[in-house]
Motif scaffolding. Structure first.
Motif, mmCIF file in Angstrom:
data_model
loop_
_atom_site.group_PDB
_atom_site.id
_atom_site.type_symbol
_atom_site.label_atom_id
_atom_site.label_comp_id
_atom_site.label_asym_id
_atom_site.label_seq_id
_atom_site.Cartn_x
_atom_site.Cartn_y
_atom_site.Cartn_z
ATOM 1 N N GLY A 14 0.827 -1.207 0.000
ATOM 2 C CA GLY A 14 0.000 0.000 0.000
ATOM 3 C C GLY A 14 0.855 1.248 0.000
ATOM 4 O O GLY A 14 2.047 1.194 0.312
ATOM 5 N N GLY A 15 0.242 2.350 -0.344
ATOM 6 C CA GLY A 15 1.000 3.607 -0.302
ATOM 7 C C GLY A 15 0.170 4.751 -0.836
ATOM 8 O O GLY A 15 -0.966 4.553 -1.283
ATOM 9 N N THR A 16 0.763 5.908 -0.794
ATOM 10 C CA THR A 16 0.079 7.061 -1.369
ATOM 11 C C THR A 16 0.290 7.058 -2.880
ATOM 12 O O THR A 16 -0.566 7.486 -3.641
ATOM 13 C CB THR A 16 0.633 8.362 -0.760
ATOM 14 O OG1 THR A 16 0.893 8.152 0.610
ATOM 15 C CG2 THR A 16 -0.371 9.484 -0.886
ATOM 16 N N PHE A 17 1.449 6.598 -3.311
ATOM 17 C CA PHE A 17 1.797 6.576 -4.730
ATOM 18 C C PHE A 17 1.471 7.934 -5.369
ATOM 19 O O PHE A 17 0.683 8.032 -6.294
ATOM 20 C CB PHE A 17 1.094 5.415 -5.454
ATOM 21 C CG PHE A 17 1.417 4.067 -4.858
ATOM 22 C CD1 PHE A 17 2.732 3.638 -4.747
ATOM 23 C CD2 PHE A 17 0.420 3.231 -4.371
ATOM 24 C CE1 PHE A 17 3.048 2.390 -4.180
ATOM 25 C CE2 PHE A 17 0.724 1.986 -3.802
ATOM 26 C CZ PHE A 17 2.042 1.573 -3.711
ATOM 27 N N ASP A 18 2.142 8.934 -4.871
ATOM 28 C CA ASP A 18 1.811 10.332 -5.213
ATOM 29 C C ASP A 18 3.026 11.039 -5.800
ATOM 30 O O ASP A 18 3.495 12.006 -5.190
ATOM 31 C CB ASP A 18 1.327 11.025 -3.920
ATOM 32 C CG ASP A 18 0.793 12.427 -4.176
ATOM 33 O OD1 ASP A 18 0.319 12.686 -5.294
ATOM 34 O OD2 ASP A 18 0.857 13.262 -3.266
ATOM 35 N N PRO A 19 3.558 10.616 -6.960
ATOM 36 C CA PRO A 19 3.114 9.539 -7.833
ATOM 37 C C PRO A 19 3.945 8.271 -7.627
ATOM 38 O O PRO A 19 4.962 8.299 -6.960
ATOM 39 C CB PRO A 19 3.425 10.118 -9.227
ATOM 40 C CG PRO A 19 4.704 10.883 -9.010
ATOM 41 C CD PRO A 19 4.603 11.449 -7.607
ATOM 42 N N VAL A 20 3.469 7.176 -8.281
ATOM 43 C CA VAL A 20 4.244 5.928 -8.275
ATOM 44 C C VAL A 20 5.576 6.194 -8.976
ATOM 45 O O VAL A 20 5.655 6.999 -9.907
ATOM 46 C CB VAL A 20 3.452 4.804 -8.980
ATOM 47 C CG1 VAL A 20 3.267 5.069 -10.468
ATOM 48 C CG2 VAL A 20 4.108 3.440 -8.758
ATOM 49 N N HIS A 21 6.646 5.540 -8.511
ATOM 50 C CA HIS A 21 7.967 5.750 -9.130
ATOM 51 C C HIS A 21 8.715 4.414 -9.210
ATOM 52 O O HIS A 21 8.204 3.364 -8.776
ATOM 53 C CB HIS A 21 8.760 6.816 -8.357
ATOM 54 C CG HIS A 21 8.889 6.577 -6.882
ATOM 55 N ND1 HIS A 21 9.624 5.542 -6.363
ATOM 56 C CD2 HIS A 21 8.373 7.249 -5.807
ATOM 57 C CE1 HIS A 21 9.571 5.595 -5.028
ATOM 58 N NE2 HIS A 21 8.802 6.614 -4.658
ATOM 59 N N LEU A 22 9.919 4.468 -9.754
ATOM 60 C CA LEU A 22 10.659 3.215 -9.976
ATOM 61 C C LEU A 22 11.098 2.562 -8.670
ATOM 62 O O LEU A 22 11.314 1.353 -8.623
ATOM 63 C CB LEU A 22 11.860 3.464 -10.895
ATOM 64 C CG LEU A 22 11.484 3.816 -12.340
ATOM 65 C CD1 LEU A 22 12.743 3.997 -13.190
ATOM 66 C CD2 LEU A 22 10.595 2.748 -12.976
ATOM 67 N N GLY A 23 11.226 3.343 -7.596
ATOM 68 C CA GLY A 23 11.534 2.755 -6.288
ATOM 69 C C GLY A 23 10.418 1.805 -5.866
ATOM 70 O O GLY A 23 10.672 0.709 -5.366
ATOM 71 N N HIS A 24 9.160 2.217 -6.081
ATOM 72 C CA HIS A 24 8.025 1.340 -5.758
ATOM 73 C C HIS A 24 8.023 0.114 -6.681
ATOM 74 O O HIS A 24 7.869 -1.029 -6.231
ATOM 75 C CB HIS A 24 6.686 2.051 -5.985
ATOM 76 C CG HIS A 24 6.451 3.267 -5.148
ATOM 77 N ND1 HIS A 24 6.091 4.485 -5.685
ATOM 78 C CD2 HIS A 24 6.504 3.463 -3.805
ATOM 79 C CE1 HIS A 24 5.925 5.369 -4.718
ATOM 80 N NE2 HIS A 24 6.173 4.783 -3.563
ATOM 81 N N LEU A 25 8.120 0.372 -7.977
ATOM 82 C CA LEU A 25 7.865 -0.695 -8.950
ATOM 83 C C LEU A 25 8.989 -1.720 -8.985
ATOM 84 O O LEU A 25 8.750 -2.923 -9.023
ATOM 85 C CB LEU A 25 7.638 -0.079 -10.341
ATOM 86 C CG LEU A 25 6.328 0.710 -10.422
ATOM 87 C CD1 LEU A 25 6.322 1.622 -11.642
ATOM 88 C CD2 LEU A 25 5.121 -0.229 -10.467
#
Ligand code: ATP
Length: 224
Positions: A14-25
């Protein structure tokens, strides 16, 4: 003889993904590999309980997440927190996943180190372990220091390898350092976008294109 069916391994990120970035993906992909997950549900929160209101609507953040995931195997943009009224407590989300996947599935809630350090402040944190394991991903620049409340919450739950984690459906904690830790943050990306600086290679091209197309995260003219 047919081999017994492998127990499902399901992740929630989960997250805010504000915005999603390569660290998340990239973390999501490497987590799927390290834990042999069948699926990783990436869930934007409408209004995360412990944060300021995001600048961009939940629907726009979900659309960016979908664009970022594209056709990546095993990653799913899951909108269930946006479809629910009230605060986006992870406990409720895990309850829903547990009900979808059954009592034997290995359910894993993935967190970056920064989010993990605040775990004791979450809504009914001890109940999270009745539903899921927690896997903590090292994140460059964040200290490993744990508060007394967090230490008490984790007491007796920590394991040091994936097999020990997967021995039970829920209740344990594993810390991992994935192969490609990235010092990328959404805060840094928002600041760059507000100043109209390049964000190339910090997020997927499709996300960069969509942000530019919709002029998201820009300060109003004269506000720079
Ligand atoms: P912000 O800078 O706005 O706080 P963020 O980049 O930390 O955003 P979030 O959406 O708040 O992103 O994070 C969602 C989850 O992803 C959290 O568990 C966070 O720790 C984790 N995370 C974020 N960035 C990374 C990264 N670069 N590497 C590993 N985990 C990350």
């Amino acid at each position: 003889m047919t081999p017994p069916a492998r127990t499902q391994r399901i992740g929630m990120f989960g997250g805010t993904f504000d915005p999603v970035h390569l660290g998340h993906l990239r973390s999501g992909v490497e987590l799927c590999e390290a834990l042999e997950l069948d699926q990783l549900h990436m869930m934007p929160a409408p209004q995360p309980p412990l944060r300021d209101r995001p600048q961009v609507s939940a629907e726009q953040r979900l659309a960016l997440l979908k664009a970022g995931i594209g056709d990546t195997p095993r990653l799913i943009a899951d909108d269930r927190e946006l479809c629910r009224d009230g605060p986006s407590y992870s406990l409720l989300t895990l309850e829903a996943l547990r009900s979808d996947y059954g009592t034997e599935a290995r359910l894993i809630m993935a967190l970056g180190q920064d989010a993990f350090l605040k775990l004791a402040d979450w809504y009914q944190p001890e109940r999270l372990f009745e539903l899921a394991h927690i896997v903590v991903m090292a994140r460059p620049g964040y200290s490993p220091d744990r508060s007394q409340a967090l230490l008490e919450l984790l007491a007796g739950r920590e394991v040091n390898n994936v097999a020990a984690l997967m021995a039970t459906p829920h209740g344990r904690v594993l810390s991992v350092t994935l192969p490609s830790p990235m010092g990328i943050s959404a805060t840094g990306i928002r600041q760059r976008l507000a100043r109209r600086e390049s964000v190339r290679y910090l997020l997927p091209e499709a996300v960069e294109r969509e942000i530019a197309h919709q002029c998201l995260y820009r300060l109003p003219e004269g506000g720079r």
